[in-house]
Design an enzyme around this catalytic site. Structure first.
Site, PDB file in Angstrom:
ATOM      1  N   ASP A  87      -5.402 -72.644  -9.875  1.00  0.00           N
ATOM      2  CA  ASP A  87      -5.159 -73.960  -9.284  1.00  0.00           C
ATOM      3  C   ASP A  87      -3.697 -74.014  -8.851  1.00  0.00           C
ATOM      4  O   ASP A  87      -2.801 -74.242  -9.650  1.00  0.00           O
ATOM      5  CB  ASP A  87      -5.469 -75.036 -10.327  1.00  0.00           C
ATOM      6  CG  ASP A  87      -5.175 -76.446  -9.830  1.00  0.00           C
ATOM      7  OD1 ASP A  87      -4.582 -76.585  -8.741  1.00  0.00           O
ATOM      8  OD2 ASP A  87      -5.502 -77.403 -10.554  1.00  0.00           O
ATOM      9  N   TYR A 137      -3.494 -94.981 -12.429  1.00  0.00           N
ATOM     10  CA  TYR A 137      -3.063 -94.926 -13.828  1.00  0.00           C
ATOM     11  C   TYR A 137      -2.387 -96.237 -14.257  1.00  0.00           C
ATOM     12  O   TYR A 137      -1.368 -96.240 -14.930  1.00  0.00           O
ATOM     13  CB  TYR A 137      -2.123 -93.737 -14.057  1.00  0.00           C
ATOM     14  CG  TYR A 137      -2.659 -92.457 -13.499  1.00  0.00           C
ATOM     15  CD1 TYR A 137      -3.847 -91.912 -13.979  1.00  0.00           C
ATOM     16  CD2 TYR A 137      -2.003 -91.782 -12.475  1.00  0.00           C
ATOM     17  CE1 TYR A 137      -4.358 -90.734 -13.465  1.00  0.00           C
ATOM     18  CE2 TYR A 137      -2.515 -90.608 -11.946  1.00  0.00           C
ATOM     19  CZ  TYR A 137      -3.697 -90.091 -12.443  1.00  0.00           C
ATOM     20  OH  TYR A 137      -4.204 -88.929 -11.930  1.00  0.00           O
ATOM     21  N   TYR A 174      -3.844 -79.614 -16.150  1.00  0.00           N
ATOM     22  CA  TYR A 174      -4.321 -80.772 -15.383  1.00  0.00           C
ATOM     23  C   TYR A 174      -4.875 -80.244 -14.069  1.00  0.00           C
ATOM     24  O   TYR A 174      -4.200 -79.492 -13.354  1.00  0.00           O
ATOM     25  CB  TYR A 174      -3.205 -81.776 -15.108  1.00  0.00           C
ATOM     26  CG  TYR A 174      -3.650 -82.888 -14.180  1.00  0.00           C
ATOM     27  CD1 TYR A 174      -4.356 -83.982 -14.670  1.00  0.00           C
ATOM     28  CD2 TYR A 174      -3.394 -82.821 -12.815  1.00  0.00           C
ATOM     29  CE1 TYR A 174      -4.790 -84.988 -13.821  1.00  0.00           C
ATOM     30  CE2 TYR A 174      -3.827 -83.825 -11.962  1.00  0.00           C
ATOM     31  CZ  TYR A 174      -4.521 -84.905 -12.464  1.00  0.00           C
ATOM     32  OH  TYR A 174      -4.959 -85.896 -11.626  1.00  0.00           O
ATOM     33  N   LYS A 227      -2.113 -80.713  -1.752  1.00  0.00           N
ATOM     34  CA  LYS A 227      -0.814 -81.379  -1.772  1.00  0.00           C
ATOM     35  C   LYS A 227       0.066 -80.994  -0.588  1.00  0.00           C
ATOM     36  O   LYS A 227      -0.006 -81.605   0.466  1.00  0.00           O
ATOM     37  CB  LYS A 227      -0.104 -81.112  -3.106  1.00  0.00           C
ATOM     38  CG  LYS A 227      -0.683 -81.907  -4.269  1.00  0.00           C
ATOM     39  CD  LYS A 227       0.231 -81.900  -5.456  1.00  0.00           C
ATOM     40  CE  LYS A 227      -0.354 -82.673  -6.629  1.00  0.00           C
ATOM     41  NZ  LYS A 227      -0.466 -84.119  -6.411  1.00  0.00           N
TER      42      LYS A 227
END
Length: 709
Positions: free
Chosen positions: A527, A298, A426, A556
């Protein structure tokens, strides 16, 4: 954890210049710390390393005829390992706690002062340095500091010397808890026998059980067991020497473990470091090359944000090249839930690397993958029966979307070819995952022309911490009426929308979404890549609503932040639907179910299974709520939100991220990475109270000092 040399990729003990440093703590004043310290020095010498033994504070020192004080422990070090450099730094005559001994002589002992004295010696020594603590773990250095404060400043791994006798488990658990409360993680423990063992069957059973119980309940490896060595009490020096040789042999595996299994160098020879062909390796060269040739996430390639060079991680800390120790408020993008360099995770990594680092998963299987799948299914919401391993969270979402689409096609419903989701979400950076991220305000709006066109419901506006109104689901219901007949699945982040805005919504909304999926024949894909494994206060965030998905995505924190690994879990119905009439799921990553990652993930789930995470997350939630509450109503602050180990300040306008990060690092010593209008923290679960206050104080300071604009 202040300045220390950059380590090798080992338990945190060695630097690139050949330094190996370890601190010794004890479960009590007679736990055998001196024997362990001297024995490790002897074992290091036998492996060709140059040992140095230090005693930062020595009390009970006899005074000689010339008035000087003698250090008895240093004398033991020298006897145990002939000619070993040994020194006690602060000597006191009275045999009592350091704080009292110093007070009686009108002197002061501080953690920072001791750390400075130690580093003066340690930085000049290339070899194996052992630093013995004083008394038990919580021995006071002064009126406000204890031994863990010194260990935290040094940042070296700690080995716990635990006396193996009745009460050993209690003393070991209390000692480990005290270290962890200060953000210090032990590398392992060594069992000692300061006195002869009893002969009864019960005595033998207690001693045998202590090792297993301490290892299981702390998650730490037992590095060695030292029996009672009668020779050490002999008046004859030659007999005592044989005793020390025996102990040194027993501790060789411990030294090898602390050195990360590296091959020992000949005595006096510095460890060889692979040359850096691109530069001298200095910080300016490294950062210059990084800025010119590496593309960070990013970030513009032409005008990148400033990058800081990290050289070490330990516990809850990130150490920068200049020696600054930062409290990590991000858990490395939310994955390092157990803190960094956890010995149980590194031990699993090393053990698996020695057997089989990788093997293809097409046509083959292996124990780490099977064991991890068993643990995942035991932990996951009811109904999930199949595990598909993936490389990353984004890929797990891709797999889940493929599962949903293939399921509907195989069931004779080809019209169900779109995915329904909610705004504000997201789900990752790959094309399929981007297609279900927020279409307007998400990170991927500029890809709208090439992404698959999905269907979106309004963002759930029902706050987690406010009463629920059924009317708040009307937008979702309308989206189902319009798009439900063509939707293969609904994908959502349960309860907490992460990178899309750190928004926390009411569990009842998720329950209504489950009902609508059943009504319209859609699969529910949850998610939990960001929320799974305890982050919100439930093991999985869908537990707040009592909802069971058809497909669950995890990643994660799955490996505790050590390796990259993710998975998509599916119900038996989904698996049977996809595979009916010979169908196969069309996905197969090269590094799928990598044995290293699976072994580490299995160890991470074992740490979670003990349940301590729940108390830790509740403690963090209380601290974040208290620390951020003063920001409510401050100028520029739109909202303050806290759930589990997540604390958020939402500002009125976008922020100057680079300026904020510089402020956080230089003024407060914390690592916080804001984005858009959000200043947030998601720290490791082991973060102690003092460091939580440091994080929230930094966030408050950014607002009150108007640094964020």
């Amino acid at each position: 954890m202040t300045s220390s040399p950059a380590p090798l990729n080992v338990p945190g003990t060695a630097s690139s210049t050949g330094h190996i440093r370890v601190c010794i703590a004890g479960t009590g004043t007679d736990a055998g710390k001196t024997v362990v310290t001297a024995g490790l020095a002897g074992a290091a010498r036998s492996l060709g390393l140059v040992p140095l033994a230090l005693k930062p504070v020595q009390t009970g020192c006899p005074r000689g005829a010339d008035g000087s004080l003698a250090a008895p422990d240093a004398a033991v070090y020298r006897e145990a390992c002939a000619a070993v450099p040994a020194e006690a730094l602060l000597l006191f005559e009275d045999a009592c706690s350091p704080h009292l001994a110093a007070r009686r002589e009108g002197r002061a002992v501080t953690a920072a002062g001791l750390a400075g004295l130690i580093m003066e010696r340690v930085e000049k020594h290339e070899g194996f340095t052992v630093i013995e603590g004083a008394g038990g773990v919580m021995v006071p250095l002064n009126d406000t500091e204890t031994l863990p404060d010194l260990f935290a400043l040094l940042g070296f791994p700690v080995v716990l010397a635990a006396a193996n006798r009745l009460g050993a488990v209690n003393h070991a658990l209390l000692s480990v808890a005290a270290l962890r409360a200060r953000g210090v993680e032990a590398a392992g423990f060594i069992l000692t026998m300061p006195a002869p063992a009893g002969d009864s069957e019960l005595d033998r059973r207690i001693l045998a059980d202590n090792r297993e119980t301490i290892a299981r309940m702390t998650g730490l490896p037992c590095l060695a067991e030292i029996p009672f060595v009668e020779e050490l009490r002999a008046p004859d020096a030659a007999v005592r020497a044989r005793g020390w040789e025996r102990i040194a042999r027993l501790l060789v595996p411990a030294v090898e473990f602390l050195c990360g299994g590296r091959e020992a160098q000949p005595e006096g020879t510095p460890e060889k470091v692979a040359p850096d062909n691109s530069s001298t390796g200095s910080a300016p060269d490294l950062l210059s090359f990084d800025r010119e040739h590496i593309w960070h996430p990013y970030t513009s390639a032409l005008r990148p944000l400033r990058a800081y060079e990290a050289v070490e991680t330990r516990g809850t800390r990130i150490i920068l090249r200049d020696g600054q120790s930062l409290v990590d408020g991000m858990a490395s993008w939310w994955c390092a839930i157990h803190g960094y360099n956890h010995p149980a995770l590194l031990a699993a990594l090393r053990a698996q690397a020695a057997r089989m680092p990788h093997v293809m998963f097409g046509g083959l299987t292996h124990e780490p993958a099977v064991g991890l799948a068993r643990k995942l299914l035991d932990m996951a919401p009811a109904g999930l029966e199949r595990v598909f391993f993936a490389d990353s969270g984004s890929v797990a979402v891709e797999v889940a979307l493929k599962m949903a689409l293939q399921y509907q096609q195989a069931g004779g419903r080809p019209e169900k070819s779109r995915i329904l989701t909610v705004r504000g979400g997201y789900h990752g950076d790959t094309l399929g995952a981007m297609s279900v991220c927020d279409p307007e305000n998400g990170m991927h709006a500029l890809f709208r022309g090439v992404l698959p066109r999905q269907a979106f419901a309004p963002r759930p506006e029902c706050r987690f911490d406010a009463p629920y109104d059924p009317a708040q689901a009307l937008g979702l219901e309308a989206a189902f009426r319009e798009h439900g007949p063509a939707a293969a699945a609904l994908i959502m982040e349960p309860i907490l929308q992460g990178a899309g805005g750190m928004w926390m919504y009411h569990p009842q909304y998720l329950r209504r979404a489950r009902e609508l999926c059943r009504e319209y024949g859609c699969l529910l894909v949850l998610d939990e890549i960001a929320t799974g494994f305890g982050r919100t206060g439930e093991l999985f965030a869908c537990g707040w609503a009592g909802v069971e998905p058809d497909i669950l995505c995890v990643g994660k924190a799955l490996t505790g932040g050590v390796m990259t690994l993710a998975a998509a879990l599916a119900t038996g119905e989904v698996a049977r639907g996809v595979s009916r009439d010979g169908g196969v799921l069309m996905h197969g990553p090269t590094f799928m179910a990598n044995p290293l990652a699976c072994a580490v993930a299995g160890a991470s789930l074992d740490l979670l299974a003990d349940g301590a995470w729940r108390e830790d997350v509740a403690r963090i939630e209380a601290a974040l709520d208290k620390g951020l509450a003063p920001c409510r109503g401050m100028p520029g602050v739109r909202d303050v939100r806290v759930l589990g180990a997540v604390g958020v300040l939402e500002m009125e306008r976008p922020m100057n991220t680079e300026r904020l990060q510089e402020y956080f690092i230089r003024e407060h010593g914390v690592w916080i990475r804001p984005f858009a209008r959000l200043i947030y923290v998601m720290p490791p679960y082991i973060t102690p109270a003092g460091e939580l206050e440091t994080l929230t104080r930094a966030m408050r300071g950014a607002v009150t000092e108007n640094v964020w604009e």
